[in-house]
Enzyme design. Sequence first.
Site, PDB file in Angstrom:
ATOM      1  N   LYS A  33       0.827  -1.217   0.000  1.00 39.06           N
ATOM      2  CA  LYS A  33       0.000   0.000   0.000  1.00 39.06           C
ATOM      3  C   LYS A  33       0.858   1.263   0.000  1.00 39.06           C
ATOM      4  O   LYS A  33       0.635   2.181  -0.797  1.00 39.06           O
ATOM      5  CB  LYS A  33      -0.919  -0.018   1.224  1.00 39.06           C
ATOM      6  N   THR A  34       1.839   1.313   0.907  1.00 33.91           N
ATOM      7  CA  THR A  34       2.675   2.514   1.014  1.00 33.91           C
ATOM      8  C   THR A  34       3.472   2.735  -0.269  1.00 33.91           C
ATOM      9  O   THR A  34       3.655   3.877  -0.709  1.00 33.91           O
ATOM     10  CB  THR A  34       3.626   2.390   2.216  1.00 33.91           C
ATOM     11  N   ASP A 225      -4.434   8.323   2.809  1.00 35.56           N
ATOM     12  CA  ASP A 225      -3.965   7.014   3.282  1.00 35.56           C
ATOM     13  C   ASP A 225      -4.938   6.473   4.338  1.00 35.56           C
ATOM     14  O   ASP A 225      -5.600   7.234   5.039  1.00 35.56           O
ATOM     15  CB  ASP A 225      -2.566   7.189   3.887  1.00 35.56           C
ATOM     16  N   GLU A 226      -5.006   5.149   4.471  1.00 39.83           N
ATOM     17  CA  GLU A 226      -5.814   4.481   5.515  1.00 39.83           C
ATOM     18  C   GLU A 226      -7.234   5.039   5.555  1.00 39.83           C
ATOM     19  O   GLU A 226      -7.764   5.396   6.612  1.00 39.83           O
ATOM     20  CB  GLU A 226      -5.148   4.643   6.898  1.00 39.83           C
ATOM     21  N   GLN A 256      -9.346  -4.154   7.389  1.00 39.26           N
ATOM     22  CA  GLN A 256      -8.541  -3.751   8.539  1.00 39.26           C
ATOM     23  C   GLN A 256      -9.120  -2.509   9.225  1.00 39.26           C
ATOM     24  O   GLN A 256      -8.396  -1.765   9.887  1.00 39.26           O
ATOM     25  CB  GLN A 256      -7.096  -3.491   8.103  1.00 39.26           C
ATOM     26  N   ARG A 614      -0.409 -10.197  10.758  1.00 36.84           N
ATOM     27  CA  ARG A 614       0.861  -9.659  11.249  1.00 36.84           C
ATOM     28  C   ARG A 614       1.968 -10.689  11.101  1.00 36.84           C
ATOM     29  O   ARG A 614       3.155 -10.356  11.164  1.00 36.84           O
ATOM     30  CB  ARG A 614       0.762  -9.257  12.724  1.00 36.84           C
TER      31      ARG A 614
END
Length: 763
Positions: A33-34, A225-226, A256, A614
């Site tokens: 994503k980043t 973002d997010e 998420q 994770r």
Amino acid sequence: MPDFLDDLNDSQRAAVTYCDGPSLVIAGAGSGKTRVLTYKIAYLLEQGMAPWNILALTFTNKAAREMKERIARLVGPKRAQMLWMGTFHSVFARILRRESAAVGFSPRFTIYDQNDSRNLVKTLAKEMQLDEKLYKPALIAGRISAAKNRLLTAAQYGADSSIARRDEMDGVPATAELYARYERRCHRADAMDFDDLLLLTYQLFRDHPDVCRRYSEQFGYLLVDEYQDTNYAQHRIVCQLAGADARICVVGDDAQSIYGFRGAEIGNILQFNVQYPTARLFKLECNYRSTRTIVSAANSVIDHNKAQIKKQVYSNRDEGDRLTVMASVSDKEESLKVAKAIKGLQRRGVAPDEIAVLYRTNAQSRVFEEALRQQAVPYRIYGGLSFYQRKEVKDTMAYFRLTVNPYDEEALRRVINYPARGIGATTMQKLMAHAEETDTALWDLIAEPEQLDAVLAASARTKVKAFADLIKGFAEAAERESAYDLCLRIVKESGIHADVYADRSPENLSRQENLQELADSIKAYEEEQLEENGTERVPLADYLSQVSLLTDADQRDDDTPRVTLMTVHAAKGLEFEAVFITGLEADLFPGPTARYYPKEMEEERRLFYVALTRAKSYCYLSYARSRMRYGTFETCQPSPFLDEIDPACLCYEEEPSYFGGMRPSAPHGSFSSLHTPPSPRPAVTAPRGRLQRLATPPTDAPEAPLTEGGGLRVGQHIEHERFGRGEVCRIERAGETFKAIVDFQNVGEKALLLKFARFRKLD
């Protein structure tokens, strides 16, 4: 095309290069994503867009800083530096300083942090002569914050009848007036709090269309973002800035979205394509982090959610190990199993700082901290304090210490005015100065305040005497009550209970869980002493001696690689080679109310999805069949989430037996009810195959050989309520009963008095 686009896969490249209209990038866990965000900004710059025409909004300064650094490596630091990039609050503060006159502030306005806001609320409540036990600064500031994030001014808050009814029912009907005074006082002080940065930006763009149009035209491209974590206010401001052309790209993962309790609205991302019908949807489905088995397990869980944007995440890694399901008879055995499994991973070459233990609530950390210390495994608490360093635990322990030793000056100074009883700093300074001058212990002065006529005013002496009488009463009770009963008394009569249970804010709920965990740890210690030594009443001093070894062992912050302990919420955005997801029991994970509210259950399932994703290579799923709650052992059912995982992804350790018949009809001895704790538990008669307590052998029984006694024999296998499975090593006489020395698989050797021990024979 810029050469750096060769670093992207096809899905990432498509998301980066589409810039002609609105776009939604759904980025699965570990899918880059980043990278897409940073490369898209770099691509826009390479296509000729000026850096000041790009606005990128993030949720943390760290994320903004890391993205700028990556962009600088791609297109050079000069252009990266001129980007409008930062958190929602930092970017909007910058705009408000430019446009301050339009919102009635100077460009030099101050920004209040959380402590400033709460202090102001406290001051206003005092001015209004409101009961500080009801109008707690954290509670009122939280309500004001929630209102602002719904874009409600003080006037709108006061005019809302449903809000007024809620505040009335909660015993804080003056909240609307407090909000109004808070709003006026901030304006008079030329100060904004963090929530004002959103509220006032929205009002600026709403009331001044020309200003809104100017910024909308300046920002030729808007990136967020997010996006699944945005609240109502953030979403509305983004809509204002997107303008008619809607050259906007939002990135996130609805799977998420786990911050509903903070005001995040998953509908913002789920409804994006409804709001922007021409929006292109891009899905990043290749997970570069986790093995195929872990990804498959996570997919099988999240597929049960109805409110989602469907995607099929896959892994580019190997198959990997199956997820290990670890079942334990109790939370104590669970913690020891986890500690031993961690040591096993370390022997396989996994570094300690690549291992994480995740839990649903902060209070669960205690048993894992104790188990890791016992196994000499260094650890750290991420984003929080060690259990025994948390304020409510330290305050309660200070009362315990004073009860046992009233000359403990550090403990005395900590709690003499907690909860607030009017013994302020001035009184304490006078007391300490007099103690120093007369070479007298502080407690001796407090215990006999009559000698302080020349030092303290009459009202202060009365308050000091009341505190001394309180501690003397606890000390007297300590002569006849067990540690657990005394704990409940101290928490109630000291005022800690009233303080911590004043409301159900997230902050206070965590404090309540920690207090209950402390009480349950005392009860568990009493149970062990009963079984091992036949001790019916455990003095508080004995418990303090034992627990002081744990608090003293709090580890120093050095460079030693450490296992990470954290809540699942704190783990979002992080990754580890190995992850232990613990406490996977119904009414714990998912939480106790989730079964009644489908929306809450879906958020809990997303939280579990975050926990699973994770893990890079190893994932352990752990639950206990019984757990100490409210001073008694309760049976626990495995989390329904375990049944939602594709069985092909799992391997199971041998299941412990189900301990039935142990759940009480209602909690007792809890801080929420503060019922009188029951007398020692009677013997349990249970059907074969269930937990039972062996009867005391008759006194005229012949002398038993060392190989058997009390219904047990050397070499026999048993299963204990808390310690799990073990083998009888030796049997000894202990007065009218027998003592069995048992080597437990995870706990090691324990000596059990069979008159009191609770276990089941396995052969």
